[in-house]
Motif scaffolding. Sequence first.
Motif, PDB file in Angstrom:
ATOM      1  N   TYR B 167      39.401  11.966  32.071  1.00 15.83           N
ATOM      2  CA  TYR B 167      38.588  10.776  31.815  1.00 15.83           C
ATOM      3  C   TYR B 167      37.837  10.348  33.068  1.00 15.83           C
ATOM      4  O   TYR B 167      38.331  10.503  34.174  1.00 15.83           O
ATOM      5  CB  TYR B 167      39.496   9.608  31.425  1.00 15.83           C
ATOM      6  N   THR B 168      36.713   9.760  32.837  1.00 19.12           N
ATOM      7  CA  THR B 168      36.103   9.032  33.938  1.00 19.12           C
ATOM      8  C   THR B 168      36.747   7.650  33.969  1.00 19.12           C
ATOM      9  O   THR B 168      37.368   7.224  33.004  1.00 19.12           O
ATOM     10  CB  THR B 168      34.594   8.851  33.731  1.00 19.12           C
ATOM     11  N   GLU B 171      35.509   5.491  31.134  1.00 19.87           N
ATOM     12  CA  GLU B 171      36.076   5.838  29.834  1.00 19.87           C
ATOM     13  C   GLU B 171      37.495   5.307  29.685  1.00 19.87           C
ATOM     14  O   GLU B 171      37.877   4.770  28.657  1.00 19.87           O
ATOM     15  CB  GLU B 171      36.118   7.369  29.664  1.00 19.87           C
ATOM     16  N   LEU B 172      38.236   5.481  30.745  1.00 17.56           N
ATOM     17  CA  LEU B 172      39.635   5.064  30.683  1.00 17.56           C
ATOM     18  C   LEU B 172      39.729   3.554  30.508  1.00 17.56           C
ATOM     19  O   LEU B 172      40.542   3.046  29.728  1.00 17.56           O
ATOM     20  CB  LEU B 172      40.356   5.502  31.962  1.00 17.56           C
ATOM     21  N   GLU B 173      38.875   2.880  31.224  1.00 20.78           N
ATOM     22  CA  GLU B 173      38.885   1.420  31.106  1.00 20.78           C
ATOM     23  C   GLU B 173      38.526   1.007  29.678  1.00 20.78           C
ATOM     24  O   GLU B 173      39.158   0.133  29.078  1.00 20.78           O
ATOM     25  CB  GLU B 173      37.885   0.817  32.110  1.00 20.78           C
ATOM     26  N   GLU B 174      37.551   1.702  29.145  1.00 17.36           N
ATOM     27  CA  GLU B 174      37.112   1.377  27.790  1.00 17.36           C
ATOM     28  C   GLU B 174      38.232   1.581  26.773  1.00 17.36           C
ATOM     29  O   GLU B 174      38.489   0.722  25.927  1.00 17.36           O
ATOM     30  CB  GLU B 174      35.930   2.292  27.432  1.00 17.36           C
TER      31      GLU B 174
END
Lengths: 237, 186
Positions: B167-168, B171-174
Amino acid sequence: MKCRSDSTGGGDDRRIPVAAPTGDGGSGETSKKRRTEEPSSSSSGAGECSSTPASVQVPPRPTQREQLGPDAREGEGEQPPVDADAGGEGEQERVPDLGEDLLFEVLMRAEARTLASAACVSRGWRQLARDERLWEAACVREWANLGFSEQMLRMIVLSFGGFRRLYVQHIRPVQRRAAGMPPGQRRGQLPVRLGRDQVQVSLSLLSTSFFLSMPNAPPPEKDKDNDKDKNGGGQCG
Amino acid sequence: MEVDKGKGEAEETRKVAEADRDTVTLKSSDGKLFEVSKEAAARLSTVLAGMIAGGSIDDNGTDLKQIGSEALENVVDYCNKHANSIPSAALISSSISFNTAPFKEPEEWERKFVDRLSHDALFDLVEAANFLGMERLLDVTCHKISEMMKGKSPDQIREVFNIKNDYTKEELEEIRQELAWAFYDD
């Protein structure tokens, strides 16, 4: 095939799941090679099914297959471990790796929170963890103890948008409320387990949002009927 | 014609002979032989049941090329223990393929059985169980692995399964936002 309704609205597909996963024939190109050698295996029908769309719909998932690298037994077929963007991964220390189908079987037995954790592991896992059946299994298992019958849960939740959606959208507000926490607050302890009433509220929220988002949305006063919708949910499906 | 008939008869006698034996011999990928009660094998494994019924069991060791000796030993061990400890077939019929029936908790002995396994052995056993169509064993082993994941952070799970985080950050935060309810405690 529709097995992986990666959306939240896969309600109708989910009504026939019992029949669907048994069809070996439909599992298509990605299904496991080993199954061709043991046609009588009835084991992981669900997993088998789940693997199908993998190659169909998921661009960012080379990792999943790549991780099969160490496992020579099943990696052979349609997807040689090409590296796309995740190169080098297969060559780490040898830790045995479950294929996608078996990981699915594992997740079928996991709690909802574990599913959420799993979704954060990698893109491949996220794709797998989107599968509605996993959330359904977790939900039904956890809530059966609260006196909700499986049949009723399925009928309501599937009609109104699916289990994953239920978790993603309608559990947290209820948790907050249970914890007496204002909606803005981000961190803090929320109870993991919901009580029966809270589950009811979650289900109501789910059905409410379903009705509100219907194309020809009914007038707002219809919301009051939500409790009735629980009983008559089937007719909307 | 004659030949066919003779062959058929030979087949017939072979089957009879097999039916008389009450064990079957299984051969692992690395050539080791294991004996297991025919009754247990047929009851616990759909694949072996099919082979037994279809007469494709080899007296000299039925080749199971996909299963290593350690995993096969565990399979046989499981079959034996199962035969000793569970009288009813109720457990086996609780199919897991689509969790309509709630998963039946592992018995005490099953728990012990999988607990003593190393990580590698457990994963190999899952595959063997899957290959042999042993639903209950698959159930028990998968349950064990899901327990290994329980309460673990994504990082810890990655470690157990040796997965690289692709993940970037964004993305992970999302996705953590989306699943925020599950991460109440961090």
